[in-house]
Design an enzyme around this catalytic site. Sequence first.
Site, mmCIF file in Angstrom:
data_model
loop_
_atom_site.group_PDB
_atom_site.id
_atom_site.type_symbol
_atom_site.label_atom_id
_atom_site.label_comp_id
_atom_site.label_asym_id
_atom_site.label_seq_id
_atom_site.Cartn_x
_atom_site.Cartn_y
_atom_site.Cartn_z
ATOM 1 N N GLN A 226 46.496 -15.386 18.421
ATOM 2 C CA GLN A 226 46.673 -16.235 17.242
ATOM 3 C C GLN A 226 45.863 -15.690 16.058
ATOM 4 O OE1 GLN A 226 48.698 -18.861 17.047
ATOM 5 N NE2 GLN A 226 49.213 -19.231 19.189
ATOM 6 N N GLU A 273 56.071 -14.195 30.152
ATOM 7 C CA GLU A 273 55.789 -13.468 28.893
ATOM 8 C C GLU A 273 56.416 -12.078 29.008
ATOM 9 O OE1 GLU A 273 53.988 -13.589 25.787
ATOM 10 O OE2 GLU A 273 54.477 -11.459 25.736
ATOM 11 N N CYS A 348 55.698 -21.918 15.196
ATOM 12 C CA CYS A 348 55.211 -21.497 13.872
ATOM 13 C C CYS A 348 56.343 -21.507 12.846
ATOM 14 C CB CYS A 348 54.544 -20.129 13.950
ATOM 15 S SG CYS A 348 55.632 -18.853 14.550
HETATM 16 C C1 LIG Z 1 53.822 -17.254 19.338
HETATM 17 S S1 LIG Z 1 53.333 -16.158 20.620
HETATM 18 C C2 LIG Z 1 52.532 -17.269 21.719
HETATM 19 C C3 LIG Z 1 51.642 -16.657 22.751
HETATM 20 C C4 LIG Z 1 50.641 -17.598 23.417
HETATM 21 N N1 LIG Z 1 51.241 -18.835 23.826
HETATM 22 C C5 LIG Z 1 49.447 -17.844 22.507
HETATM 23 O O1 LIG Z 1 49.352 -18.931 21.923
HETATM 24 O O2 LIG Z 1 48.603 -16.952 22.385
HETATM 25 C C6 LIG Z 1 54.847 -15.769 21.374
HETATM 26 C C7 LIG Z 1 54.757 -14.836 22.554
HETATM 27 O O3 LIG Z 1 56.080 -14.661 23.073
HETATM 28 C C8 LIG Z 1 56.249 -13.326 23.513
HETATM 29 N N2 LIG Z 1 57.706 -13.112 23.529
HETATM 30 C C9 LIG Z 1 58.527 -12.835 22.491
HETATM 31 N N3 LIG Z 1 59.811 -12.861 22.893
HETATM 32 C C10 LIG Z 1 59.794 -13.170 24.215
HETATM 33 C C11 LIG Z 1 60.808 -13.381 25.187
HETATM 34 N N4 LIG Z 1 62.098 -13.270 24.874
HETATM 35 N N5 LIG Z 1 60.445 -13.719 26.439
HETATM 36 C C12 LIG Z 1 59.120 -13.838 26.761
HETATM 37 N N6 LIG Z 1 58.120 -13.657 25.885
HETATM 38 C C13 LIG Z 1 58.457 -13.338 24.616
HETATM 39 C C14 LIG Z 1 55.438 -12.496 22.552
HETATM 40 O O4 LIG Z 1 55.074 -11.267 23.127
HETATM 41 C C15 LIG Z 1 54.242 -13.428 22.301
HETATM 42 O O5 LIG Z 1 53.209 -13.155 23.196
#
Ligand SMILES: C[S@@+](CC[C@H](N)C(=O)[O-])C[C@H]1O[C@@H](n2cnc3c(N)ncnc32)[C@H](O)[C@@H]1O
Length: 391
Positions: A226, A273, A348
Amino acid sequence: MNADQSFEIEIERIVPGGMGLAHAGDKTVFVALAAPGDRVRVKVEREQGNVLFASIEEIITPSPVRIEPPCPYFGRCGGCDFQQLTYEAQLAAKAEMIRDCLHRIARLESVPDFVVTPSPNEWRYRMRATWQIDHNERTIGYYERGSRRVCDVVDCAVLREEMQGELEEVRATEWREIPDELKHLDVVEGENGVSFSPSFGEFRTRELSLSVRGEVYHYNAEAFFQINPSLLGPLIDFALAEASGESVLDLYCGVGLFTLPLARTFKRVIGVEANPVATGFARRNLQRAGLTNASVITASVTDWFRRDPGAKAPVDFVLLDPPRAGAETAVIKGILDVKPAQISYVSCDPATLARDLKKLIAGGYTVGSVAAFDLFPQTHHVETVVRLTAT
Ligand SMILES: C[S@@+](CC[C@H](N)C(=O)[O-])C[C@H]1O[C@@H](n2cnc3c(N)ncnc32)[C@H](O)[C@@H]1O
């Protein structure tokens, strides 16, 4: 009114995406970098049917909530688009954007009351950034607004002090020492330094750590973390406040920001993830915390749901925190198939959040409570959490 024409209008309000909304005859006008109540002369940049996209040529009567943007790059740099607003007006605009999306896109008839928790730091809060590099122009900074040209930024007022120091170090590097293929640099700060991706010269992809609510998270610049550390505690508290039961899915789990606290209260936790660097950290973060009741799967959430759907249930609680694009249709379907009693959706982007909520509501869920956290002062971005229960 055609492209390049200019005319006077009054900005009614700020709409999702951060533009000012106005009307001129039968045209809807979206104005960049506006303040609600501004009387402005605008120039049309682009026309799409009855919708005009315009920029401000002259401020005739400034809005009472308009201030002089303190950053010298404001307007050119694509990073901050809310510096023209007082901080109170930024928070009010974000609340209105969220309400608008929940009402208009998710079709919620009555949107629960909620607050946008302000960031303790309105400036110098950012611990993660991507710096663009243009070797031909010898510029380092952020993309200019609406362009792929790099705005050469000497001092970025939203970067935390240590990040700003590193920006200065990178900028002080001889150009011949910056590899030609290096077009952008991901940078993240922790309690023990700064990490870069990719590594070059003295700027290395180092492992960092940060403590939030007693949990220690390790990560580096190759994994998501974040942007604003100051509100992570309250964000986690609200997202997990009503979570109960035995088994939980943490979708898009990153390095485990929610996975660790979830593993303290649930018997079984599955985190999913796509980024293998992030899942590697998530597993080590759990292991270092002595938490053995959580497993972390490296997969896109869509693929994971498609694989062996029957094996996913029973699930009591789903936490999902997708990227800005929101959750894929197959993910919403997967969640509806496992039928958790409770869902916390962390987002977000209020527009994609509302799009997905509409599907969850149609699938039998009710919105219970909403909270927002201003993780991104000086920009139109905002973090929203919506808690839902099965009806
Ligand atoms: C907004 S971040 C949230 C991560 C975590 N929950 C945090 O708050 O630190 C979104 C996450 O989704 C992962 N991501 C993006 N597309 C994805 C997908 N199709 N399937 C799984 N993970 C994905 C990204 O690598 C990232 O780590």
